[in-house]
Design a protein around this motif. Structure first.
Motif, PDB file in Angstrom:
ATOM      1  N   GLY A  25       5.590  -6.560  -0.113  1.00  0.00           N
ATOM      2  CA  GLY A  25       4.214  -5.842  -0.505  1.00  0.00           C
ATOM      3  C   GLY A  25       4.387  -4.996  -1.541  1.00  0.00           C
ATOM      4  O   GLY A  25       3.684  -5.068  -2.655  1.00  0.00           O
ATOM      5  N   PRO A  26       5.354  -3.899  -1.589  1.00  0.00           N
ATOM      6  CA  PRO A  26       5.343  -2.923  -2.662  1.00  0.00           C
ATOM      7  C   PRO A  26       6.190  -3.538  -3.870  1.00  0.00           C
ATOM      8  O   PRO A  26       6.407  -2.609  -4.916  1.00  0.00           O
ATOM      9  CB  PRO A  26       6.316  -2.025  -1.966  1.00  0.00           C
ATOM     10  N   ASP A  27       6.498  -4.606  -3.977  1.00  0.00           N
ATOM     11  CA  ASP A  27       7.391  -5.359  -4.891  1.00  0.00           C
ATOM     12  C   ASP A  27       6.364  -6.250  -5.878  1.00  0.00           C
ATOM     13  O   ASP A  27       6.429  -7.479  -5.501  1.00  0.00           O
ATOM     14  CB  ASP A  27       8.565  -6.214  -4.743  1.00  0.00           C
ATOM     15  N   VAL A  56      -2.062   1.531  -0.010  1.00  0.00           N
ATOM     16  CA  VAL A  56      -2.235   1.649  -1.353  1.00  0.00           C
ATOM     17  C   VAL A  56      -1.864   0.094  -2.096  1.00  0.00           C
ATOM     18  O   VAL A  56      -0.976  -0.113  -1.861  1.00  0.00           O
ATOM     19  CB  VAL A  56      -1.388   2.671  -1.986  1.00  0.00           C
ATOM     20  N   GLU A  57      -2.861  -0.191  -2.736  1.00  0.00           N
ATOM     21  CA  GLU A  57      -3.012  -1.565  -3.101  1.00  0.00           C
ATOM     22  C   GLU A  57      -3.153  -1.659  -4.426  1.00  0.00           C
ATOM     23  O   GLU A  57      -3.971  -0.823  -5.122  1.00  0.00           O
ATOM     24  CB  GLU A  57      -4.164  -2.269  -2.437  1.00  0.00           C
ATOM     25  N   ARG A  87       1.314  -3.961  -2.464  1.00  0.00           N
ATOM     26  CA  ARG A  87       0.650  -3.318  -1.417  1.00  0.00           C
ATOM     27  C   ARG A  87       1.661  -2.294  -0.580  1.00  0.00           C
ATOM     28  O   ARG A  87       2.508  -2.994  -0.495  1.00  0.00           O
ATOM     29  CB  ARG A  87       0.000  -4.230  -0.329  1.00  0.00           C
ATOM     30  N   CYS A  88       1.228  -1.012  -0.341  1.00  0.00           N
ATOM     31  CA  CYS A  88       2.511  -0.336   0.166  1.00  0.00           C
ATOM     32  C   CYS A  88       1.608   0.533   1.361  1.00  0.00           C
ATOM     33  O   CYS A  88       0.798   1.380   0.857  1.00  0.00           O
ATOM     34  CB  CYS A  88       2.940   0.391  -0.977  1.00  0.00           C
ATOM     35  N   ALA A  89       2.281   0.545   2.507  1.00  0.00           N
ATOM     36  CA  ALA A  89       1.727   1.717   3.350  1.00  0.00           C
ATOM     37  C   ALA A  89       2.363   2.874   3.087  1.00  0.00           C
ATOM     38  O   ALA A  89       3.560   3.204   2.590  1.00  0.00           O
ATOM     39  CB  ALA A  89       2.152   1.415   4.700  1.00  0.00           C
ATOM     40  N   GLY A  94       3.178  10.925   3.540  1.00  0.00           N
ATOM     41  CA  GLY A  94       1.865  10.387   2.363  1.00  0.00           C
ATOM     42  C   GLY A  94       2.502   9.677   1.341  1.00  0.00           C
ATOM     43  O   GLY A  94       1.695   9.210   0.656  1.00  0.00           O
ATOM     44  N   GLY A  95       3.801   9.539   1.301  1.00  0.00           N
ATOM     45  CA  GLY A  95       4.507   8.837   0.078  1.00  0.00           C
ATOM     46  C   GLY A  95       4.193   7.181  -0.219  1.00  0.00           C
ATOM     47  O   GLY A  95       3.968   6.682   0.909  1.00  0.00           O
ATOM     48  N   TYR A  96       4.235   6.909  -1.366  1.00  0.00           N
ATOM     49  CA  TYR A  96       4.342   5.439  -1.480  1.00  0.00           C
ATOM     50  C   TYR A  96       4.959   5.074  -2.811  1.00  0.00           C
ATOM     51  O   TYR A  96       5.065   5.859  -3.456  1.00  0.00           O
ATOM     52  CB  TYR A  96       2.532   4.908  -1.585  1.00  0.00           C
ATOM     53  N   ALA A  97       5.355   3.803  -2.869  1.00  0.00           N
ATOM     54  CA  ALA A  97       6.003   3.569  -4.035  1.00  0.00           C
ATOM     55  C   ALA A  97       5.819   1.922  -4.384  1.00  0.00           C
ATOM     56  O   ALA A  97       6.163   1.024  -3.525  1.00  0.00           O
ATOM     57  CB  ALA A  97       7.593   3.852  -3.882  1.00  0.00           C
ATOM     58  N   ILE A  98       5.573   1.584  -5.500  1.00  0.00           N
ATOM     59  CA  ILE A  98       5.268   0.276  -6.096  1.00  0.00           C
ATOM     60  C   ILE A  98       6.073  -0.290  -6.981  1.00  0.00           C
ATOM     61  O   ILE A  98       6.273   0.784  -8.115  1.00  0.00           O
ATOM     62  CB  ILE A  98       3.765   0.085  -6.374  1.00  0.00           C
TER      63      ILE A  98
END
Length: 185
Positions: A25-27, A56-57, A87-89, A94-98
């Motif tokens: 998802g995050p890749d 986060v999408e 797409r990243c949870a 509260g962090g995310y990374a794409i």
């Protein structure tokens, strides 16, 4: 025939993590892809508390301004392995990374040019629907972007990602002072 009442609105969470995530998802591109960057940040509420169960999408063009979709009128992306979609949870803070490629500029149907940007949807508990925003890049010329021009000058900064080591930082504030600009789509 019986008259039925409509189903009441439901919030988006907390079941995002059960059915909407997958390993890649995050890749948007694979690790080691030449030119890959990481867009990371935090999703937080109006009091600054992390939103730990958000999703986060992202959807974006490749560096040539083409989408990874056969209906792109300029032809689909020629970047090997580029999906255009991530797409990243969020994590406990509260962090995310794409992981992705920095997008190129896009032509508009009216003949203008949109600055390089990433379209973003955020899903979270307490939201009846997703919120939609854009990420623009501080090191690009965003002045002529027709969408960004519709945003009050004093709020545009909420849409700008700042360079950090290996990518860009973009935080999302769901409400209150410093709220990220969201679009009605």
């Amino acid at each position: 025939m019986t008259d039925l009442a409509p189903t009441p609105s439901q919030t988006a969470g907390p079941y995002l993590h059960l059915g909407l995530l997958w390993d890649d998802g995050p890749d948007v591109v694979a690790e080691g892809t030449p030119g890959a960057i990481v867009i990371s940040g935090r999703v937080h509420d109006g009091s600054g508390a992390p939103v730990t169960d958000a999703l986060v999408e992202t959807w974006q063009a490749d560096p040539d301004g083409r989408f990874a979709h056969p209906d792109d009128p300029r032809g689909p992306s020629a970047c090997p392995g580029f999906r255009g979609w991530g797409r990243c949870a969020t994590t406990a803070d509260g962090g995310y990374a794409i992981r992705t490629l920095k997008p190129g500029a896009l032509p508009t149907p009216e003949g203008a040019t949109e600055a390089p940007h990433v379209n973003v949807s955020v899903f979270a508990r307490g939201l009846l629907d997703r919120v939609v925003t854009r990420i623009y890049f501080a090191d690009e010329d965003n002045a002529a972007d027709p969408v960004l021009a519709t945003v009050d000058a004093d709020r545009r900064d909420t849409l700008i990602a700042r360079p950090v080591d290996g990518g860009y930082r973009f935080d999302v504030c769901l409400q209150g002072a410093g709220e990220t600009v969201f679009f009605d789509v």
